[in-house]
Design a protein around this motif. Structure first.
Motif, PDB file in Angstrom:
ATOM      1  N   THR A  50       0.828  -1.202   0.000  1.00  0.00           N
ATOM      2  CA  THR A  50       0.000   0.000   0.000  1.00  0.00           C
ATOM      3  C   THR A  50       0.871   1.264   0.000  1.00  0.00           C
ATOM      4  OG1 THR A  50      -1.702  -1.175   1.254  1.00  0.00           O
ATOM      5  CG2 THR A  50      -1.815   1.231   1.249  1.00  0.00           C
ATOM      6  N   GLY A  51       0.476   2.201  -0.868  1.00  0.00           N
ATOM      7  CA  GLY A  51       1.127   3.504  -0.882  1.00  0.00           C
ATOM      8  C   GLY A  51       2.305   3.627  -1.829  1.00  0.00           C
ATOM      9  N   TRP A  52       2.728   2.523  -2.434  1.00  0.00           N
ATOM     10  CA  TRP A  52       3.898   2.600  -3.322  1.00  0.00           C
ATOM     11  C   TRP A  52       3.566   3.311  -4.620  1.00  0.00           C
ATOM     12  CZ3 TRP A  52       7.560  -2.235  -3.651  1.00  0.00           C
ATOM     13  CH2 TRP A  52       8.256  -2.344  -2.440  1.00  0.00           C
ATOM     14  N   ARG A  53       4.589   3.989  -5.148  1.00  0.00           N
ATOM     15  CA  ARG A  53       4.530   4.576  -6.483  1.00  0.00           C
ATOM     16  C   ARG A  53       5.262   3.632  -7.425  1.00  0.00           C
ATOM     17  NH1 ARG A  53       2.687   9.541  -6.726  1.00  0.00           N
ATOM     18  NH2 ARG A  53       3.683   9.942  -8.730  1.00  0.00           N
ATOM     19  N   CYS A  54       4.569   3.187  -8.472  1.00  0.00           N
ATOM     20  CA  CYS A  54       5.091   2.134  -9.335  1.00  0.00           C
ATOM     21  C   CYS A  54       5.086   2.569 -10.795  1.00  0.00           C
ATOM     22  CB  CYS A  54       4.258   0.862  -9.199  1.00  0.00           C
ATOM     23  SG  CYS A  54       4.130   0.230  -7.515  1.00  0.00           S
ATOM     24  N   LEU A  55       5.995   1.985 -11.553  1.00  0.00           N
ATOM     25  CA  LEU A  55       6.063   2.182 -13.000  1.00  0.00           C
ATOM     26  C   LEU A  55       6.006   0.816 -13.661  1.00  0.00           C
ATOM     27  CD1 LEU A  55       6.617   3.988 -15.525  1.00  0.00           C
ATOM     28  CD2 LEU A  55       9.064   3.629 -15.093  1.00  0.00           C
ATOM     29  N   ASP A  56       5.061   0.649 -14.580  1.00  0.00           N
ATOM     30  CA  ASP A  56       4.935  -0.588 -15.351  1.00  0.00           C
ATOM     31  C   ASP A  56       5.339  -0.274 -16.782  1.00  0.00           C
ATOM     32  OD1 ASP A  56       4.385  -3.208 -15.964  1.00  0.00           O
ATOM     33  OD2 ASP A  56       2.200  -2.971 -16.004  1.00  0.00           O
ATOM     34  N   VAL A  57       6.511  -0.774 -17.179  1.00  0.00           N
ATOM     35  CA  VAL A  57       7.072  -0.467 -18.506  1.00  0.00           C
ATOM     36  C   VAL A  57       6.668  -1.566 -19.483  1.00  0.00           C
ATOM     37  CG1 VAL A  57       9.175  -0.072 -19.832  1.00  0.00           C
ATOM     38  CG2 VAL A  57       9.030   0.716 -17.455  1.00  0.00           C
ATOM     39  N   GLY A  58       6.042  -1.168 -20.594  1.00  0.00           N
ATOM     40  CA  GLY A  58       5.575  -2.149 -21.565  1.00  0.00           C
ATOM     41  C   GLY A  58       4.429  -2.977 -21.019  1.00  0.00           C
ATOM     42  N   PRO A  59       3.352  -2.342 -20.533  1.00  0.00           N
ATOM     43  CA  PRO A  59       2.288  -3.085 -19.859  1.00  0.00           C
ATOM     44  C   PRO A  59       1.450  -3.966 -20.770  1.00  0.00           C
ATOM     45  CG  PRO A  59       1.676  -0.787 -20.120  1.00  0.00           C
ATOM     46  CD  PRO A  59       3.112  -0.890 -20.524  1.00  0.00           C
ATOM     47  N   VAL A  78       0.195   3.952  -9.960  1.00  0.00           N
ATOM     48  CA  VAL A  78       0.889   3.169 -10.987  1.00  0.00           C
ATOM     49  C   VAL A  78       0.882   3.957 -12.287  1.00  0.00           C
ATOM     50  CG1 VAL A  78       0.980   1.020 -12.297  1.00  0.00           C
ATOM     51  CG2 VAL A  78       0.178   0.995  -9.921  1.00  0.00           C
ATOM     52  N   THR A  79       2.049   4.120 -12.881  1.00  0.00           N
ATOM     53  CA  THR A  79       2.185   4.712 -14.214  1.00  0.00           C
ATOM     54  C   THR A  79       2.468   3.600 -15.201  1.00  0.00           C
ATOM     55  OG1 THR A  79       3.051   6.792 -13.331  1.00  0.00           O
ATOM     56  CG2 THR A  79       3.472   6.331 -15.659  1.00  0.00           C
ATOM     57  N   ALA A  80       1.648   3.502 -16.244  1.00  0.00           N
ATOM     58  CA  ALA A  80       1.836   2.514 -17.306  1.00  0.00           C
ATOM     59  C   ALA A  80       2.422   3.224 -18.516  1.00  0.00           C
ATOM     60  CB  ALA A  80       0.507   1.857 -17.667  1.00  0.00           C
ATOM     61  N   LEU A  81       3.632   2.826 -18.909  1.00  0.00           N
ATOM     62  CA  LEU A  81       4.350   3.497 -19.988  1.00  0.00           C
ATOM     63  C   LEU A  81       4.521   2.532 -21.147  1.00  0.00           C
ATOM     64  CD1 LEU A  81       7.440   5.800 -19.588  1.00  0.00           C
ATOM     65  CD2 LEU A  81       7.373   4.091 -21.396  1.00  0.00           C
ATOM     66  N   ASP A  82       4.005   2.907 -22.320  1.00  0.00           N
ATOM     67  CA  ASP A  82       4.055   2.028 -23.484  1.00  0.00           C
ATOM     68  C   ASP A  82       4.063   2.878 -24.749  1.00  0.00           C
ATOM     69  OD1 ASP A  82       3.349  -0.051 -25.532  1.00  0.00           O
ATOM     70  OD2 ASP A  82       2.939  -1.275 -23.767  1.00  0.00           O
ATOM     71  N   LEU A  83       4.734   2.371 -25.773  1.00  0.00           N
ATOM     72  CA  LEU A  83       4.685   3.035 -27.074  1.00  0.00           C
ATOM     73  C   LEU A  83       3.269   3.102 -27.619  1.00  0.00           C
ATOM     74  CD1 LEU A  83       7.776   1.564 -28.986  1.00  0.00           C
ATOM     75  CD2 LEU A  83       7.381   3.975 -28.464  1.00  0.00           C
ATOM     76  N   ASP A  84       2.480   2.052 -27.325  1.00  0.00           N
ATOM     77  CA  ASP A  84       1.102   1.981 -27.797  1.00  0.00           C
ATOM     78  C   ASP A  84       0.249   1.360 -26.692  1.00  0.00           C
ATOM     79  OD1 ASP A  84      -1.309   1.656 -29.036  1.00  0.00           O
ATOM     80  OD2 ASP A  84      -0.571   0.465 -30.710  1.00  0.00           O
ATOM     81  N   PRO A  85      -0.264   2.183 -25.776  1.00  0.00           N
ATOM     82  CA  PRO A  85      -0.992   1.653 -24.623  1.00  0.00           C
ATOM     83  C   PRO A  85      -2.480   1.439 -24.872  1.00  0.00           C
ATOM     84  CG  PRO A  85      -0.703   3.997 -24.364  1.00  0.00           C
ATOM     85  CD  PRO A  85      -0.072   3.634 -25.697  1.00  0.00           C
ATOM     86  N   PHE A 111      10.247   6.307  -8.095  1.00  0.00           N
ATOM     87  CA  PHE A 111       9.429   5.114  -7.948  1.00  0.00           C
ATOM     88  C   PHE A 111       9.956   4.156  -6.874  1.00  0.00           C
ATOM     89  CE2 PHE A 111       8.980   6.500 -12.401  1.00  0.00           C
ATOM     90  CZ  PHE A 111       7.609   6.730 -12.422  1.00  0.00           C
ATOM     91  N   ASP A 112       8.999   3.553  -6.161  1.00  0.00           N
ATOM     92  CA  ASP A 112       9.319   2.489  -5.214  1.00  0.00           C
ATOM     93  C   ASP A 112       9.545   1.165  -5.937  1.00  0.00           C
ATOM     94  OD1 ASP A 112       8.704   3.808  -2.488  1.00  0.00           O
ATOM     95  OD2 ASP A 112       6.896   4.231  -3.664  1.00  0.00           O
ATOM     96  N   LEU A 113       8.870   0.984  -7.071  1.00  0.00           N
ATOM     97  CA  LEU A 113       8.924  -0.269  -7.815  1.00  0.00           C
ATOM     98  C   LEU A 113       8.793   0.018  -9.300  1.00  0.00           C
ATOM     99  CD1 LEU A 113       8.675  -3.409  -8.143  1.00  0.00           C
ATOM    100  CD2 LEU A 113       6.226  -3.130  -7.753  1.00  0.00           C
ATOM    101  N   ILE A 114       9.662  -0.598 -10.079  1.00  0.00           N
ATOM    102  CA  ILE A 114       9.561  -0.549 -11.543  1.00  0.00           C
ATOM    103  C   ILE A 114       9.498  -1.981 -12.042  1.00  0.00           C
ATOM    104  CG2 ILE A 114      10.643   0.148 -13.708  1.00  0.00           C
ATOM    105  CD1 ILE A 114      11.979   2.439 -12.215  1.00  0.00           C
ATOM    106  N   HIS A 115       8.479  -2.277 -12.847  1.00  0.00           N
ATOM    107  CA  HIS A 115       8.274  -3.614 -13.416  1.00  0.00           C
ATOM    108  C   HIS A 115       8.439  -3.534 -14.932  1.00  0.00           C
ATOM    109  CE1 HIS A 115       5.413  -6.750 -15.108  1.00  0.00           C
ATOM    110  NE2 HIS A 115       6.283  -7.476 -14.434  1.00  0.00           N
ATOM    111  N   VAL A 116       9.278  -4.419 -15.479  1.00  0.00           N
ATOM    112  CA  VAL A 116       9.558  -4.419 -16.919  1.00  0.00           C
ATOM    113  C   VAL A 116       9.481  -5.860 -17.411  1.00  0.00           C
ATOM    114  CG1 VAL A 116      11.082  -3.529 -18.721  1.00  0.00           C
ATOM    115  CG2 VAL A 116      11.290  -2.651 -16.392  1.00  0.00           C
TER     116      VAL A 116
END
Length: 272
Positions: A50-59, A78-85, A111-116
Motif C-alpha cells: 500500500t502507498g507505493w509509487r510504481c512504474l509498469d514499462v511495456g504493460p 501506478v504509471t503505465a508506460l508504453d509506445l502503444d498503450p 518510484f518504489d517499484l519498476i516492473h519491466v
C-alpha cells in the motif's frame, strides 16, 4: 570470468510485435495467461504494498498494471508506460503514458517499484535503458525485470507428425532470426543479474519459470499467434505456406506437447 555484453554505441532496435496488429490483443491475452501468475508472485516477493509509487514499462494488455494498482491502493499510484498503450485500462490511481522508455522523461528517485516484462530483450539499447530505470528508483526501491530466454531449442516434446515437428523448428529459427534482426538478444535474460550489478543494484533474487503445454494451451497458442503477426517475415526467412499451416494446426492439436520459453525474472534493489 562472467561479463555483461553491452550494445555497441549507435545500435538501435525495433519492436518485433505491434499492439496495433490484428493479433495484438490476442497475443497479449495469451501472454497474460502464461505469465501473470508468475509475475504477480514475483512482485509480491519484491514487497509491493500500500502507498507505493510504481512504474509498469511495456504493460501490453494492462493486466499487471491493474493488479499493481489494486495492491498499492488509493494512497499509491501506478504509471503505465508504453509506445502503444491502447489495450491498457486506466483507473483512479493509474496514469497511462504513451512514450518510449528509451527517451521518456523519468524523474530521478520517483518510484518504489519498476516492473519491466518482455521489453529489454527487444532493445539493443537495453543497458542504457536499465541505467535510466535505476536512476528513476528511490533509494531502497526495487526493479523487477522479466524476459524470455530463447537459447534452449529443446522445447518440443511431442508433435503429432514429423512434418509438424519440422514446421515447429523452422518457425523457431525464423522467429529468432526476426527478433535478432531487430536488435533483440535472446540470451539476455540469463545475464540480467550481472547487468543489474553493473548498474549499481543489489540483486535480491532470480527465479526461472516454465511449464509444459499441450496443443490448445496458452503456451502453444502463443506460437500460433506469433506466426500470424510475423507471417511475411517468416516466409522471407525460408518457411513455406505449408509449414505455417502445419505449425498452426499442431499448436491446437492436443497431441502436441511443448515447453514454453524459459522466463527469467530478476529482482534488484537500489541501495539506500
Amino acid at each position: 570470468m562472467s561479463t555483461v555484453t553491452r550494445a555497441a554505441a549507435g545500435d538501435v532496435s525495433a519492436y518485433t510485435f505491434a499492439n496495433a496488429d490484428e493479433q495484438g490483443r490476442t497475443q497479449l491475452q495469451i501472454l497474460a495467461d502464461i505469465l501473470d501468475e508468475h509475475s504477480t508472485g514475483m512482485l509480491l516477493r519484491a514487497g509491493i504494498t500500500t502507498g507505493w509509487r510504481c512504474l509498469d514499462v511495456g504493460p501490453g494488455g494492462g493486466t499487471i498494471t491493474t493488479w499493481m494498482a489494486e495492491q498499492v491502493g488509493p494512497s499509491g499510484h501506478v504509471t503505465a508506460l508504453d509506445l502503444d498503450p491502447r489495450h491498457v485500462t486506466g483507473g483512479d490511481n493509474i496514469t497511462i503514458r504513451k512514450d518510449d522508455v528509451r527517451t521518456a522523461d523519468l524523474p530521478p528517485g520517483e518510484f518504489d517499484l519498476i516492473h519491466v516484462r518482455l521489453v529489454l530483450l527487444h532493445l539493443a539499447e537495453r543497458d542504457a535503458v536499465l541505467d535510466r530505470l535505476v536512476a528513476a528508483l528511490r533509494p531502497g526501491g526495487v526493479l523487477v525485470v522479466s524476459d524470455w530466454d530463447a537459447t534452449d531449442r529443446n522445447m518440443l516434446l511431442q508433435a503429432p507428425t514429423p512434418q509438424a515437428a519440422e514446421a515447429f523448428n523452422a518457425f523457431q529459427d525464423g522467429l529468432l532470426a526476426a527478433l535478432e534482426a531487430n536488435g533483440a538478444d535472446t540470451g539476455w535474460a540469463r545475464r540480467v543479474p550481472l547487468a543489474m550489478r553493473a548498474a549499481g543494484l543489489e540483486v535480491v533474487d532470480t527465479v526461472v519459470h516454465n511449464r509444459l503445454w499441450a496443443g490448445g494451451g496458452a503456451g502453444n497458442l502463443l506460437h500460433e499467434s506469433n506466426s500470424h503477426q510475423l507471417h511475411d517475415a517468416l516466409l522471407a526467412r525460408g518457411m513455406t505456406v505449408e509449414q505455417l499451416a502445419a505449425l498452426r494446426e499442431a499448436m491446437r492439436d492436443p497431441q502436441t506437447l511443448a515447453y514454453c520459453y524459459w522466463m527469467f525474472t530478476t529482482i534488484g534493489r537500489r541501495p539506500h
